[in-house]
Design a protein around this motif. Structure first.
Motif, short mmCIF file in Angstrom:
data_model
loop_
_atom_site.label_atom_id
_atom_site.label_comp_id
_atom_site.label_asym_id
_atom_site.label_seq_id
_atom_site.Cartn_x
_atom_site.Cartn_y
_atom_site.Cartn_z
N PRO A 158 35.01 35.97 44.19
CA PRO A 158 36.06 36.66 44.04
C PRO A 158 36.45 37.44 45.19
O PRO A 158 35.86 37.91 45.93
CB PRO A 158 35.77 37.64 42.90
N PRO A 193 40.18 34.72 41.87
CA PRO A 193 38.74 34.30 41.74
C PRO A 193 38.70 32.92 42.49
O PRO A 193 39.56 31.98 42.64
CB PRO A 193 38.76 34.16 40.38
N ALA A 207 37.34 44.36 40.72
CA ALA A 207 38.50 43.92 40.81
C ALA A 207 39.60 44.83 40.35
O ALA A 207 40.78 45.05 40.73
CB ALA A 207 38.71 42.54 40.29
N SER A 237 33.88 42.07 43.76
CA SER A 237 32.99 41.62 42.62
C SER A 237 33.97 41.44 41.56
O SER A 237 34.85 42.43 41.45
CB SER A 237 31.67 42.21 42.61
N GLU A 238 33.56 40.65 40.62
CA GLU A 238 34.54 40.98 39.21
C GLU A 238 34.76 42.37 38.56
O GLU A 238 35.74 42.81 38.10
CB GLU A 238 33.83 39.83 38.15
N HIS A 239 33.47 43.01 38.53
CA HIS A 239 33.70 44.27 37.99
C HIS A 239 34.29 45.22 38.99
O HIS A 239 34.85 46.49 38.44
CB HIS A 239 32.51 44.88 37.76
#
Length: 78
Positions: A70, A64, A52, A48-50
């Motif tokens: 992602p 992404p 990364a 997930s983005e958080h």
């Protein structure tokens, strides 16, 4: 050779205690020990983005992707 890490999820109450780092270090060590000598290895994963930034600590390249979400890859020459 291609390796894939499906999910690495640490319960919130156990996060920031080094557990995820220990698991990733063990997984990367396993890949290094079990890949053919002198091989080019790619390790892929979804993240997930958080999360990364966690994988960037291990030199994963974050990619992404609007269609698939992602993810990240790490290439090793062994």
């Amino acid at each position: 050779m291609y390796w894939y890490i499906q999910n690495l999820i640490i319960l919130p109450e156990y996060q920031s205690k080094g557990i995820g780092t220990t698991i990733m270090e063990s997984l990367l060590s396993f890949v290094r020990q079990n890949s053919p000598p002198n091989s080019h290895v790619v390790i892929g994963l979804m993240c997930s983005e958080h999360t990364a930034p966690f994988y960037k600590k291990f030199s994963f390249d974050i990619r992404p992707c609007n269609d698939l979400g992602p993810g990240a890859t790490l290439e090793l020459n062994l």
